[in-house]
Design a protein around this motif. Structure first.
Motif, PDB file in Angstrom:
ATOM      1  N   UNK A  73      57.160  61.548  67.280  1.00 29.06           N
ATOM      2  CA  UNK A  73      57.864  62.490  66.408  1.00 29.06           C
ATOM      3  C   UNK A  73      58.918  63.263  67.176  1.00 29.06           C
ATOM      4  N   UNK A  74      58.563  63.677  68.389  1.00 28.96           N
ATOM      5  CA  UNK A  74      59.496  64.469  69.199  1.00 28.96           C
ATOM      6  C   UNK A  74      60.749  63.660  69.545  1.00 28.96           C
ATOM      7  N   UNK A  75      60.560  62.385  69.879  1.00 31.31           N
ATOM      8  CA  UNK A  75      61.718  61.543  70.221  1.00 31.31           C
ATOM      9  C   UNK A  75      62.609  61.370  68.992  1.00 31.31           C
ATOM     10  N   UNK A  76      61.999  61.060  67.848  1.00 35.41           N
ATOM     11  CA  UNK A  76      62.779  60.875  66.618  1.00 35.41           C
ATOM     12  C   UNK A  76      63.521  62.171  66.290  1.00 35.41           C
ATOM     13  N   UNK A  77      62.824  63.294  66.379  1.00 39.55           N
ATOM     14  CA  UNK A  77      63.438  64.578  66.042  1.00 39.55           C
ATOM     15  C   UNK A  77      64.610  64.882  66.968  1.00 39.55           C
ATOM     16  N   UNK A  78      64.450  64.583  68.243  1.00 40.80           N
ATOM     17  CA  UNK A  78      65.512  64.867  69.206  1.00 40.80           C
ATOM     18  C   UNK A  78      66.757  64.018  68.916  1.00 40.80           C
ATOM     19  N   UNK A  79      66.548  62.738  68.638  1.00 44.70           N
ATOM     20  CA  UNK A  79      67.684  61.860  68.341  1.00 44.70           C
ATOM     21  C   UNK A  79      68.357  62.299  67.042  1.00 44.70           C
ATOM     22  N   UNK A  80      67.545  62.599  66.030  1.00 47.12           N
ATOM     23  CA  UNK A  80      68.114  63.040  64.750  1.00 47.12           C
ATOM     24  C   UNK A  80      68.936  64.308  64.938  1.00 47.12           C
ATOM     25  N   UNK A  81      68.447  65.221  65.740  1.00 48.83           N
ATOM     26  CA  UNK A  81      69.165  66.472  65.966  1.00 48.83           C
ATOM     27  C   UNK A  81      70.523  66.187  66.612  1.00 48.83           C
ATOM     28  N   UNK A  82      70.507  65.331  67.635  1.00 49.11           N
ATOM     29  CA  UNK A  82      71.756  65.001  68.322  1.00 49.11           C
ATOM     30  C   UNK A  82      72.765  64.362  67.381  1.00 49.11           C
ATOM     31  N   UNK A  83      72.280  63.423  66.553  1.00 43.72           N
ATOM     32  CA  UNK A  83      73.185  62.718  65.636  1.00 43.72           C
ATOM     33  C   UNK A  83      73.699  63.682  64.566  1.00 43.72           C
ATOM     34  N   UNK A  84      72.803  64.492  64.067  1.00 42.26           N
ATOM     35  CA  UNK A  84      73.190  65.439  63.018  1.00 42.26           C
ATOM     36  C   UNK A  84      74.242  66.413  63.549  1.00 42.26           C
ATOM     37  N   UNK A  85      74.017  66.901  64.762  1.00 47.85           N
ATOM     38  CA  UNK A  85      74.970  67.831  65.376  1.00 47.85           C
ATOM     39  C   UNK A  85      76.324  67.166  65.571  1.00 47.85           C
ATOM     40  N   UNK A  86      76.285  65.903  65.979  1.00 51.05           N
ATOM     41  CA  UNK A  86      77.539  65.187  66.184  1.00 51.05           C
ATOM     42  C   UNK A  86      78.318  65.059  64.878  1.00 51.05           C
ATOM     43  N   UNK A  87      77.611  64.661  63.825  1.00 56.53           N
ATOM     44  CA  UNK A  87      78.270  64.476  62.523  1.00 56.53           C
ATOM     45  C   UNK A  87      78.793  65.810  61.991  1.00 56.53           C
TER      46      UNK A  87
END
Lengths: 412, 400
Positions: A146-160
């Motif tokens: 969950x932590x890995x998925x959340x971290x990647x999602x956060x990075x992608x969301x921030x980028x977008x």
């Protein structure tokens, strides 16, 4: 002094000639440390390894691939063992058989929702979900996934959202026609997709932690088990005084020319010497397994001496006020085990609630674990001096109360 | 049958001849359960437990000539790090330094380095992770903002004197948007597990502690059969009992069944105590719980009998019982979940009854398993019982 030394030597020899006592003094704590060290791969800075995770990518866009790549990146190598799958039914069956920790399902509208600019708030109110289908037997592995998925999602969301915010800002300032801004947005998106994540880090963090060592289960267990079983030794030593009284050998000793205080001191010194020897042997033996106790041998040795002095005081206190050997045995073992539970003998003390940590300072277990934990993170003798003082203060209290008890016993 | 009951009653009376026996039988295990549960988190949780959030203050020396440094400082509380602004670099304690050219370098698209000092304490690792998470979040936002600034600059869409304000605004908007993601994760448990809203999915700390301490302490009681048999042998009372009209097997059964019932009573009290005091949810299948407990108790008391044929003195028996109980408990997953151990280790500890008992209890607690769900573990435990009894009986016959 000769008499004192003789009495003390007798106690040490008796302890080290008893096979049963040797098993509980040395073998059991050593084997427990070995077992826990083996459980955590000898170290403990990354006890979790190769968590098996399945990845099912249904995304009709290109962004979900970055989530998959995150699980296969160097950063998580050794922590997770990711496998790409296409058959959801089969993947769920493997999950149900507990073969893997989690199945991550990336939905078909992953990219579309992430890139949606029309109404970001509406998208946030009804987010599309990345399903993490997990096994209850892999609680910690699930949390890592969950932590890995959340971290990647956060990075992608921030980028977008960063790109959207930039275009929005330029549009507000009417810096360019809408078409040009749209093209800029597309170009930015392409740049974000093409640039590999590590090179994007603009801010790096340098931590000055001279002498700082991370937590390791092997180190913690070696010290905490040694403290626990030293406590058993100290309690048994105190009990031996009652045993001598019940067996009739103490009255015989008392009619010898040796003063009663010398006899008592001799016995307690013997118990203390046994405890010190026990801890020193465990320190060196677990050191062969790789356990780290402290930066300097002086710091470790001073701690051992203070701790044994304190534990022996508690043993003396119980012997002074208990009526029978059995009573002393029960009290001593009960206090030792309760103290062990409340002090963090079986798991990191720092995880206990604050009030429990404070309460546990009534026992030598807590002081021992507190001081050794600090030494193991890199602190030096000067840093732990206040805690050594606390240990000695507690010892003083124990000995004062014990003295009152012994005076009452011998005057009766 | 009368003789068997009399022997069992006699053992119970001997076990509880002093009030301190109750301390070890019930009070200490409950204390341990509470302490271990608190340590693992989730104490008192049948409802989802809110983990205690760890937070820390940190001295911050912000030397940044621009205003992006302040953006970083403002982002720290979201990661439970509370900045205390400092006029100069503190001599000791936790501290973070933002360099004077922070904004300048970020505007130029150049990397910049923050300096931090984290003194060695037991929470150093956690604080380092928090600081890295805060910096990582800012990096994610910066990546897009810097790329946008570079493109806008290249296209001549932004005046140089407006760049700092542009970057700051974009960063602030991006960080604000981080609170409302359009894509989130949802956790579902496998095996058709439906634990309801009130139950935290997966074993909570209190559940793990309850099962683990149950296994640890009951093993001490059950393996104590070794001490009982050794004491009888050394005192000579076993030989005296053998010359009575009571058959040897009846005598042995009396001793062992007494230990077995003691263990089952203790388990019942601990399970009940866990449910009442710590709101541990043992699931809806109490018959399954009872079956697992019976199988585990039978396996362990049989091992106790086997141990009695190996050790020679009471002191040895006591030491071996305590050591073996704690060792088997630790290795079998009673003190920490086995999932964090290497695969080879997990294979090796399959030879321990405690491993199978913990597996069964975890299934009951985390998956709400029924009798069928724990049949494999129960079968293995009864298998251990048969093996230990056979070897123990053979050795006992030889030593007599």
């Amino acid at each position: 002094m000769n008499k004192l030394w003789t009495l003390a030597r007798k106690e040490v020899l008796l302890a080290f000639r008893d096979r049963g006592a040797l098993i509980s003094m040395l073998l059991t704590p050593f084997l427990l440390t070995l077992a826990i060290g083996a459980a955590f791969g000898g170290g403990g800075d990354q006890p979790l390894r190769n968590v098996p995770v399945l990845l099912l990518n249904r995304d009709q866009g290109a962004l979900a691939a970055y989530v998959v790549e995150a699980f296969e990146s160097e950063q998580v190598q050794g922590l997770v063992l990711a496998e790409r799958v296409n058959d959801e039914a089969q993947a769920r069956q493997r999950m149900d058989r507990d073969e893997v920790a989690a199945l991550v399902i990336l939905p078909a509208d992953f990219s579309a929702r992430l890139l949606a600019a029309a109404d970001p708030q509406a998208a946030a109110d009804d987010p599309t979900l990345v399903e993490v289908y997990a096994s209850p037997s892999w609680r910690i592995g699930t949390a890592v996934t969950q932590a890995i998925v959340a971290q990647v999602l956060e990075g992608m969301h921030m980028g977008v959202r960063g790109i959207q915010a930039a275009i929005g800002q330029l549009a507000q300032e009417a810096a360019a026609p809408p078409a040009q801004l749209a093209a800029l947005g597309a170009a930015l998106g392409q740049t974000m997709l093409e640039a590999p994540p590590p090179t994007r880090a603009a801010i790096t963090l340098e931590i000055d932690s001279a002498g700082y060592r991370p937590f390791r289960w092997l180190d913690y267990t070696a010290a905490s088990m040694a403290v626990l079983f030293m406590m058993f030794t100290a309690m048994a030593g105190g009990r031996s005084l009652l045993h001598e009284r019940e067996g009739g050998t103490l009255p015989r000793l008392l009619i010898t020319p040796n003063p009663a205080p010398v006899i008592l001191l001799g016995k307690m010194a013997g118990v203390a010497a046994t405890g010190v020897l026990q801890m020193v042997i465990l320190w060196r033996a677990t050191g062969l397994l790789g356990a780290y106790w402290g930066a300097t041998w002086q710091a470790v040795l001073v701690t051992i001496l203070a701790l044994v002095f304190c534990a022996t005081g508690l043993g003396a206190l119980i012997a002074a006020w208990a009526r029978t050997t059995a009573q002393a045995g029960a009290l001593g073992t009960g206090i030792t085990l309760a103290g062990a539970a409340l002090s963090g003998s079986f798991f990191p003390r720092m995880n206990l609630p604050g009030w429990v940590q404070t309460l546990s300072l009534l026992t030598p277990n807590a002081w021992g674990i507190e001081i050794f934990s600090r030494l193991q993170t890199g602190q030096c003798l000067v840093d732990v001096a206040p805690y050594l003082a606390g240990t000695l203060a507690l010892a003083l209290v124990y000995y004062v109360v014990a003295t009152l008890g012994f005076r009452r016993q011998f005057s009766a | 049958m009368h003789k068997l009951i009399a022997l069992i009653r006699n053992e119970f009376a001997r076990e509880f001849d002093s009030p301190t026996s109750w301390v070890f039988f019930l009070l200490l295990p409950l204390v341990f359960t509470a302490a271990v549960g608190a340590g693992l988190g989730g104490l008192g949780g049948g409802a989802p437990a809110e983990p205690e959030v760890f937070s820390s203050s940190i001295a911050v020396l912000n030397e940044d000539a621009g205003d992006l440094g302040q953006l970083l400082v403002d982002a720290l509380p979201a990661h439970d790090l509370y900045p205390q602004m400092a006029a100069e670099w503190p001599e000791q304690g936790m501290a973070l330094r933002v360099p004077p050219d922070f904004t300048q370098r970020l505007l130029a698209g150049e990397p910049v380095t923050l300096s931090a000092r984290i003194p060695p304490t037991t929470s150093s690792t956690a604080i380092e992770q928090m600081l890295r998470a805060a910096v990582g979040k800012l990096n994610s936002a910066l990546a897009a903002a810097q790329a946008a600034l570079a493109q806008a600059r290249e296209a001549g869409l932004i005046a140089p004197e407006r760049e700092a304000a542009f970057l700051r605004q974009v960063l602030a908007d991006t960080l604000a948007a981080a609170a409302s993601p359009p894509v989130a994760t949802e956790l579902r448990w496998s095996g058709g597990v439906d634990l309801g809203e009130a139950t935290l999915a997966g074993a909570t700390g209190a559940q793990q502690a309850s099962a683990g301490q149950l296994v640890t302490w009951v093993q001490i009681t059950l393996l104590g059969a070794a001490e009982v048999l050794v004491a009888e042998r050394l005192m000579g009372t076993w030989k005296r009992l053998l010359i009575t009209p009571t058959r040897r097997n009846t005598l042995l059964a009396g001793k062992l069944f007494a230990r077995l019932f003691l263990g089952l009573v203790q388990m019942t009290l601990l399970i009940g105590g866990g449910m009442l005091l710590f709101r541990v949810n043992w699931g809806d299948n109490l018959p399954a719980v009872a079956l697992v407990s019976l199988a585990f108790a039978t396996a362990t008391v049989s091992l106790g009998m086997l141990l009695a044929t190996v050790v020679r003195t009471r002191s040895q028996a006591n030491s071996v019982v305590i050591g073996l109980s704690m060792g088997m408990a630790a290795m079998g997953g009673a003190w920490f979940p086995l999932e964090i151990t290497p695969a080879l280790y997990r294979q090796a500890v399959q030879v321990l009854p405690s491993t199978w008992a913990m597996r069964a209890y975890t299934n009951l607690l985390a998956r709400n398993a029924d009798v069928q769900g724990v049949l494999l573990e129960v079968g293995v435990l009864f298998g251990f019982a048969v093996l230990f009894t056979a070897i123990g009986a053979l050795r006992l016959g030889r030593t007599e």
